[in-house]
Design a protein around this motif. Structure first.
Motif: not given
Ligand SMILES: [Zn+2]
Length: 662
Positions: A70, A72, A219, A256, A307
């Motif tokens: 996960h 970005h 998420h 998450h 993340d």
């Molecule tokens: Zn995220």
């Protein structure tokens, strides 16, 4: 009879990370094109395969590349922009406003390239991404040579790449069609989260994912507050809520899942949802501790992710693997929890399963793609090596190896890094371009941070409204007589309400910023019960605009908006120098007097206990009207039998803290 292979890599400690965690030492792998032909003991491989191109690992570890479940990626350009904040303030106050301003195809390509450079260096061969302009993320990733599941973000409010969610969904379809079947990129749809999407968006995203048979990234249950809000708004926690929107009919990778109970874990398992555990991000944003051991116990596929680099702040998977193990041990009080081989499996084979691409990558097995890394486990911080138990190599990798120990990276049969040299990206150019963006973003935030109004506008909290407010306020000894005057006077009452109001006034070191008022209005029904509650945010001018000769007060430019966030959010976002709390009961009449509309507010101040006040107010759009209305307001006050000297104030904040005293 030997078969020809394009590449043979030998003399390694070969960790297959297959279901049995088979280790070959000395091990070798034979590769043809993008595929693994065979893995095994070097002697066996060399007996069956020959190649003109063979590489000697010199006893280093050869293993599947790590899978970042996960991230970005493009947010590398926002790394370190705003830290030590709560998730909502960080996201709504900083990330989203800056993203609305700066995120473009160019931004996304550069940020993704930077992320790819960092990930290749730290042994990542595949990642799951959610962002805007995902077509550009995919393009930059494919050029860098990494494998990725790239999900186009969909939100209920305007994003940098779509005016509304309909446009975002349309773009998602086009994007998915373009990349379906690509050798490195698996396109996906990414409804950001249940709290930033509507039910319709969640349902449409799931149906797009099903239609094209692509993963859906989202998420879920990241914070306790998110789950509590879901209970309040939908009468159930997040997991059953999204299930009800048919989300799990798609192949879902959920980031998450921090606040999920045993029943919800079963739901996730039943629908084969992959989970992305993000140790650093959860620690940094104090989101809580995901029940990872419970998930693994029931057989859920849990991968490990970094993340985004704005909430981590790096893309170092070795650190995440180590933290995942540490957190599980600490929170369970059991040092045997999440042992090294399991932690490493989560970052490789199980991660690929969580991404719904376990058939392609995640382990070194014949038939899978050649996604592998070579790790030097002989450096000072990682020596000596014990061989008594073969599994000790997992401990070495999880507890002592650093990202910089990765020497070589191959994805899809192609080298992306050889002996620490990146082959597909130019770091120097990327770093210089990233610095340019940082300079621009610094300027943008400096500009914004100096004004409460522009900070308010940045979070979509206000629209500018030029208007004049006429106000006459007097203190009262006998409120009852005024009430009976209003009733008997023959005033045309358009509307009457009773409110219980809680006002929090923020004031700032720079007094010219004015006051920001957060008001909680409880409307009280006929039976003294609360019939509705509304929250409003008002920016009040710093000082009174003017006092007319008639003693009415004129103020200008108030900014009013519904307060969509909590008081805590605004406190942390605006960082006021001082706060004043005022509680009062307000009887409010909207009336017509000489054909003009006025509000009459009869207030009883309970905190601080300052007694009763009468306020006559009206809003106009021109100064000339305001002057006329001020005279009429004075007349209205006198007609209600009030003749004593008036005490004027712009607002209660000035009664409690007169400007002169500050
Ligand atoms: Zn995220």
């Amino acid at each position: 009879m030997t078969q020809n292979a394009e590449i043979i890599i030998k003399n390694s400690i070969l960790l297959t990370m297959d279901a049995n965690l088979t280790i070959y030492e000395p091990g070798a792998i034979a590769i043809q094109g993008d595929q693994i032909l065979a893995v095994g003991l070097e002697a066996d491989i060399c007996q069956h395969y020959t190649s003109g191109y063979s590489i000697d690992c010199q006893g280093k570890v050869l293993m599947p590349g790590l899978i970042n479940a996960h991230t970005h990626a493009a947010m590398t350009l926002l790394r370190g922009l705003a830290d030590d904040l709560r998730l909502d303030v960080w996201l709504m106050g900083y990330m989203m406003p800056v993203e609305r301003q700066f995120v473009s195809p160019d931004f996304v390509r550069l940020g993704t390239r930077l992320a790819c450079a960092e990930m290749i260096r730290s042994g990542v061969t595949c990642f799951a991404d959610m962002y805007y302009f995902e077509d550009d993320v995919a393009q930059a990733t494919a050029e860098a040579g990494l494998r990725a599941v790239c999900a186009q973000t969909v939100l209920k409010f305007p994003g940098p790449d779509a005016r509304d969610y309909e446009e975002a969904l349309d773009k998602t379809r086009i994007y998915i069609k373009k990349w379906l079947g690509h050798e490195l990129i698996i396109p996906a749809v990414g409804p950001h989260s249940p709290y930033t999407c509507t039910q319709e968006i969640l349902q449409s995203a799931a149906s797009i994912a099903r239609e094209y048979d692509v993963p859906l990234l989202i998420h879920l249950s990241e914070t306790h507050q998110e789950v509590e809000n879901s209970r309040k708004e939908h009468g159930m926690p997040v997991i059953p809520y999204v299930k009800k929107q048919h989300l799990f009919e798609a192949k879902v990778l959920a980031a998450h899942c921090v606040h999920v109970d045993a029943g919800e874990i079963k739901t996730l398992l039943h629908h084969k949802v992959g989970v992305a555990h993000n140790p650093s991000s959860n620690l940094k944003l104090a989101s809580g501790f995901a029940p990872i051991s419970n998930m693994l116990d029931v057989g859920l596929n849990v991968g490990i992710g970094t993340d985004g680099p704005a909430s981590n702040n790096d893309l170092d998977m070795f650190e995440e693997i180590r933290l995942a193990a540490f957190i599980s041990k600490s929170t369970s009080g059991d040092p045997t929890s999440l042992p090294a081989p399991v932690a490493l499996t989560m970052a490789t084979r199980m991660g690929a399963d969580a991404l719904q691409i376990g058939n392609l990558t995640g382990s070194l097995e014949a038939g899978k793609r050649a996604d592998l890394i070579i790790v030097d486990n002989s450096r000072v911080h990682n020596s000596p090596r014990f061989k008594r138990e073969p599994e000790a190599i997992f401990s070495q990798l999880v507890y002592a190896t650093q990202a910089t120990d990765v020497t070589d990276v191959m994805v899809n049969g192609k080298w992306l890094m050889r002996d620490h040299q990146l082959l597909t990206l130019n770091e120097e150019e990327l770093l210089s371009a990233a610095s340019d963006y940082a300079r621009q973003i610094d300027l943008f935030l400096l500009e914004r941070e100096h004004s409460v109004l522009s900070k308010l506008i940045a979070i979509g909290g206000a629209s500018e409204e030029e208007s004049f407010e006429v106000q006459v306020k007097v203190s009262l000894d006998d409120p009852e007589s005024v009430v009976s005057e209003i009733k008997q006077h023959g005033l045309e009452v358009l509307h009457h309400r009773h409110y219980h109001e809680f006002d929090t006034y923020f004031s700032f070191t720079d007094a010219s910023q004015g006051y920001l008022r957060y008001r909680e209005d409880e409307a009280i029904g006929p039976n003294d019960q609360i019939s509705s509650v509304r929250y409003r945010l008002t920016l009040l001018g710093p000082t009174r605009e003017d006092n007319f000769p008639s003693d009415a007060l004129l103020s200008r430019s108030r900014f009013i908006a519904p307060a969509n966030h909590s008081l805590r959010f605004y406190r942390e976002y605006f960082k006021p120098a001082h706060e004043t709390i005022i509680e009062k009961h307000r009887m409010r009449w909207r009336i017509l007097y000489h054909g003009l509309e006025f509000f009459i507010n009869l207030d009883r101040l309970d905190n601080p206990a300052l007694g009763h006040f009468l306020e006559v107010k009206s809003r106009t759009w021109s100064r000339k009207d305001a002057e006329h209305k001020a005279l009429v307001a004075r007349e209205l006050i006198r007609s209600l039998g009030i003749s004593k000297e008036t005490s004027l104030s712009q607002d209660y904040i000035e009664i409690v803290n007169p400007p002169d005293s500050q």
